[in-house]
Design a protein around this motif. Sequence first.
Motif, mmCIF file in Angstrom:
data_model
loop_
_atom_site.group_PDB
_atom_site.id
_atom_site.type_symbol
_atom_site.label_atom_id
_atom_site.label_comp_id
_atom_site.label_asym_id
_atom_site.label_seq_id
_atom_site.Cartn_x
_atom_site.Cartn_y
_atom_site.Cartn_z
ATOM 1 N N THR A 1 1.812 11.279 2.713
ATOM 2 C CA THR A 1 1.877 12.290 3.768
ATOM 3 C C THR A 1 1.356 11.627 5.036
ATOM 4 O O THR A 1 0.720 10.571 4.966
ATOM 5 C CB THR A 1 0.974 13.511 3.474
ATOM 6 N N PRO A 2 1.590 12.238 6.186
ATOM 7 C CA PRO A 2 1.051 11.656 7.423
ATOM 8 C C PRO A 2 -0.474 11.583 7.437
ATOM 9 O O PRO A 2 -1.046 10.986 8.354
ATOM 10 C CB PRO A 2 1.574 12.600 8.511
ATOM 11 N N ASP A 3 -1.145 12.167 6.412
ATOM 12 C CA ASP A 3 -2.602 12.077 6.353
ATOM 13 C C ASP A 3 -3.078 11.065 5.325
ATOM 14 O O ASP A 3 -4.279 10.974 5.053
ATOM 15 C CB ASP A 3 -3.197 13.451 6.000
ATOM 16 N N SER A 4 -2.153 10.305 4.706
ATOM 17 C CA SER A 4 -2.551 9.334 3.685
ATOM 18 C C SER A 4 -3.475 8.271 4.266
ATOM 19 O O SER A 4 -3.611 8.143 5.484
ATOM 20 C CB SER A 4 -1.318 8.650 3.096
ATOM 21 N N SER A 5 -4.080 7.490 3.345
ATOM 22 C CA SER A 5 -5.034 6.481 3.812
ATOM 23 C C SER A 5 -4.313 5.369 4.593
ATOM 24 O O SER A 5 -4.884 4.763 5.489
ATOM 25 C CB SER A 5 -5.782 5.893 2.619
ATOM 26 N N VAL A 6 -3.082 5.081 4.220
ATOM 27 C CA VAL A 6 -2.298 4.093 4.963
ATOM 28 C C VAL A 6 -1.094 4.802 5.578
ATOM 29 O O VAL A 6 -0.328 5.452 4.878
ATOM 30 C CB VAL A 6 -1.788 2.977 4.024
ATOM 31 N N THR A 7 -0.964 4.702 6.881
ATOM 32 C CA THR A 7 0.203 5.301 7.540
ATOM 33 C C THR A 7 0.684 4.352 8.627
ATOM 34 O O THR A 7 -0.017 3.409 9.003
ATOM 35 C CB THR A 7 -0.138 6.645 8.217
ATOM 36 N N PHE A 8 1.878 4.624 9.104
ATOM 37 C CA PHE A 8 2.394 3.833 10.215
ATOM 38 C C PHE A 8 1.566 4.076 11.466
ATOM 39 O O PHE A 8 1.302 3.160 12.244
ATOM 40 C CB PHE A 8 3.865 4.169 10.463
ATOM 41 N N ASP B 1 0.830 -1.211 0.000
ATOM 42 C CA ASP B 1 0.000 0.000 0.000
ATOM 43 C C ASP B 1 0.860 1.255 0.000
ATOM 44 O O ASP B 1 0.582 2.217 -0.712
ATOM 45 C CB ASP B 1 -0.928 0.005 1.227
ATOM 46 N N LEU B 2 1.908 1.226 0.816
ATOM 47 C CA LEU B 2 2.772 2.404 0.898
ATOM 48 C C LEU B 2 3.450 2.661 -0.458
ATOM 49 O O LEU B 2 3.609 3.806 -0.878
ATOM 50 C CB LEU B 2 3.839 2.215 1.972
ATOM 51 N N ARG B 3 3.861 1.568 -1.121
ATOM 52 C CA ARG B 3 4.513 1.729 -2.428
ATOM 53 C C ARG B 3 3.533 2.298 -3.444
ATOM 54 O O ARG B 3 3.888 3.104 -4.289
ATOM 55 C CB ARG B 3 5.038 0.383 -2.920
ATOM 56 N N GLU B 4 2.278 1.852 -3.332
ATOM 57 C CA GLU B 4 1.224 2.347 -4.225
ATOM 58 C C GLU B 4 1.093 3.869 -4.085
ATOM 59 O O GLU B 4 0.985 4.589 -5.059
ATOM 60 C CB GLU B 4 -0.099 1.675 -3.837
ATOM 61 N N ILE B 5 1.100 4.331 -2.839
ATOM 62 C CA ILE B 5 0.970 5.776 -2.597
ATOM 63 C C ILE B 5 2.235 6.495 -3.064
ATOM 64 O O ILE B 5 2.189 7.602 -3.581
ATOM 65 C CB ILE B 5 0.705 6.034 -1.098
ATOM 66 N N GLY B 6 3.383 5.829 -2.903
ATOM 67 C CA GLY B 6 4.652 6.357 -3.404
ATOM 68 C C GLY B 6 5.014 7.716 -2.830
ATOM 69 O O GLY B 6 4.860 7.961 -1.635
ATOM 70 N N ASP C 1 9.168 10.874 8.695
ATOM 71 C CA ASP C 1 10.399 10.375 8.075
ATOM 72 C C ASP C 1 10.088 9.722 6.736
ATOM 73 O O ASP C 1 10.785 9.939 5.737
ATOM 74 C CB ASP C 1 11.068 9.312 8.966
ATOM 75 N N TRP C 2 9.053 8.881 6.748
ATOM 76 C CA TRP C 2 8.705 8.141 5.534
ATOM 77 C C TRP C 2 8.295 9.118 4.425
ATOM 78 O O TRP C 2 8.663 8.943 3.256
ATOM 79 C CB TRP C 2 7.579 7.142 5.827
ATOM 80 N N ALA C 3 7.535 10.146 4.794
ATOM 81 C CA ALA C 3 7.094 11.128 3.803
ATOM 82 C C ALA C 3 8.304 11.828 3.180
ATOM 83 O O ALA C 3 8.399 11.972 1.962
ATOM 84 C CB ALA C 3 6.169 12.149 4.459
ATOM 85 N N ARG C 4 9.246 12.222 4.024
ATOM 86 C CA ARG C 4 10.439 12.913 3.503
ATOM 87 C C ARG C 4 11.237 11.994 2.579
ATOM 88 O O ARG C 4 11.698 12.394 1.522
ATOM 89 C CB ARG C 4 11.318 13.389 4.661
ATOM 90 N N LEU C 5 11.363 10.743 3.012
ATOM 91 C CA LEU C 5 12.124 9.781 2.219
ATOM 92 C C LEU C 5 11.417 9.521 0.886
ATOM 93 O O LEU C 5 12.053 9.455 -0.170
ATOM 94 C CB LEU C 5 12.251 8.480 3.007
ATOM 95 N N ALA C 6 10.088 9.392 0.953
ATOM 96 C CA ALA C 6 9.326 9.118 -0.268
ATOM 97 C C ALA C 6 9.457 10.282 -1.247
ATOM 98 O O ALA C 6 9.520 10.084 -2.458
ATOM 99 C CB ALA C 6 7.863 8.878 0.079
ATOM 100 N N GLN C 7 9.522 11.487 -0.720
ATOM 101 C CA GLN C 7 9.608 12.638 -1.609
ATOM 102 C C GLN C 7 10.970 12.779 -2.263
ATOM 103 O O GLN C 7 11.078 13.285 -3.369
ATOM 104 C CB GLN C 7 9.275 13.923 -0.833
ATOM 105 N N ARG C 8 12.012 12.327 -1.570
ATOM 106 C CA ARG C 8 13.313 12.548 -2.187
ATOM 107 C C ARG C 8 13.831 11.321 -2.927
ATOM 108 O O ARG C 8 14.896 11.384 -3.511
ATOM 109 C CB ARG C 8 14.326 13.063 -1.161
#
Lengths: 308, 424
Positions: free
Chosen positions: B226-233, B217-222, B416-423
Amino acid sequence: MTLTSPAKPRSDSKRPMPTPPAKRRRFEATYLGFLVPALICFTIAITVPAAMGIFFSFTDSVGFGDYNLIGLANYAALFTDPAIIGAYSFTIGFALVTVLLTNALAFLLAVGLTAQIRARVALRTIFVMPMVISGIVIAYVFNFLFSNTLPTVGEYFGIEFLKSSLLSNPDLAWLSIVIVSAWQAIPSAMLIYIAGLMAIPYDLYEASSLDGASALGQLVHVTLPLMIGYIGINIIIGFKNFLGAYDVIVGLTNGGPGVKTRSIAMTIFTGFERGDYAYQMANATVFFIISLIIALLQLRLTNRGQAK
Amino acid sequence: MNFGSEGLSRPLKRRSFIASMLATGTLALTSCGTDDARAGIRFNQSKPEVIPYFRELLGRFNSSQGTVKATHEVTAGLSAAFARNDPPDLGCLNYNFEMARFQERGALSDLSDLPQQKMNAPFIKQLLDLYPDYPGRTSVLPYSMMGAAVLYNKDIFEKHSLSIPTRYSELLDLCGELSDLGITPIYSTFKDAWTASQGLADYSIGGAIDINQHFADLREIGSDFTPDSSVTFSKAFTDPLLKMQELAKFSNNDAANRGYGDGNLAFANGQAAMYLQGPWALPEIAKTNPDANIGTFPLPMTEDPRDLKIRVNLDLALWIPEQSDHKAEARELLAFLCQPEIQNAYNESALGFGVRSDSPPTKDPRLKQMQPYIDTGRIYQGVSTAIPRTIPFENYMQGLVTGGSVEQTLATLDADWARLAQRS
């Protein structure tokens, strides 16, 4: 620092040269011969990789394979990353506290060890010992002391605050790093202070004691003002070294508990080892600029000291 | 220590040292003369415990045929080798996120046509799916798998006629009962962050949620994460991690000061009923107490025994870099290592589980209880192996078991995940 030092001889050229030109050229060749190997090594081992690293900080490279130039994106991300900001604030705070503690203790030890006391040389040797042991060894020994010895002592005598290890206390773990780093750094600072203290002419103390100054008065009014240059240098060198803290932290807390004691160098290194290459290169570049500013400050201070 | 024999053996040692030097010299000379025809390949395998084992295997390989000569490389950390465009010809390493980023970027060659791939056990696909592969490629061939679950002291369980819990509530009851008996329920070693993360944290999360699904799911969102996505930690991990904190309280009082070595020693000496470590701890425990009567069971995290799963990881997987000039020769060595009698023997000696559909079940009595779960594919890979290590997940888990806030920690992890996903 090392790069700027070859520039110094410029001031000499104004002076009249007693040696004939031919001989001088040969001399210059000799001096260059001394410099060139070091310069080549420095360029290959430090300057070129550093320049490459700075270049990669503007890319999205993971350390191998293809990459794209992404401008300042890594830098922009850096300044909003709480992990990075946390590491900087921890490291700078730690460096400040440690440098003050180190210098205060080193200065007092130096004063004590230059006084007319028995077994001065033997004591100096003992106090210098921590300097020759590698940081990681010191860290592991203290790790054992903090996690096993002190809690056992606390348990035995019923001392509450010793019962749990300082290393596992989220609010105080940083203190353990301060203590161990200071313990390791005090000898070198102390040696510089001892050198400084021995350079103070004895007449000054004689004169001041004739004027009725007490030992404390002498320390405050004679020793301290004359030592101010040494104190400045020690503080700047110490601060710069503590900013690069790595081995002691790895051996003591490894950044924990949680991420309470992660230093800048540790975050940079994770990038290299763990696939966040370009991003942590940007971090390293920022860190390099900060270190450079401190180094320039130090250089100015030393030059001013020499001018006097 | 016997000084007499010491005195005798010293000159002998020196003499034999000189002799061996001469021998190597002669060997090196002769090998220059005769072995030119053999293609040299480099085999990288850095798992410390089995380096001697593989060295011996390579010796057998080199003497078994006359066309390929493999040398053993044990350097850990392959980033530098790939960065220099000089990776080994055949790698045999732990398969985790670090490895996955090489395959994702296409640094590893396609192994999908290998006959050995057809022998993979059915559950292997699920394990490989956790990490993204380069489009159209199968970049690794699994070699050995480790299964990890709760290690428990069978003697203590038998003595107090305690049964293995299969529901979370039973686990809590068991811990309470052990505490009442004055027995430490769980021996924890939180001073070493990795032990908190691979043990308690991985078991708690893996026993409660579908990790593969979460990361898919996280890969799908890519990079839109954001921390407001449908799937988050925060959404997925809060419950299991709160339970983890509940369980952590049943640890030894000095858990925060204890490290991995302390844990092995204490558990070997029967100082606790349970110990959340992998099979790698078993040889260490056996050093202290060779007769330790140890069994394993999956940590129950739900109220349904059908949810029980054990944590596995591909301890060793084989791969051949795209940059290798000796892919064919590397495949020869790969085929040699994958002969059933060699691969099965390795798993037996290293306390691993087979990854082929024809692998025999484990013979080790301490691991036997895990076999049914593996056979039925009731397994998961630890969440700690799926999060890029640039995020200090281990440290976060250490912070949690020593009392940190789950809510704050997961908010940090999401950020952290959001920042990593963005870069990336």
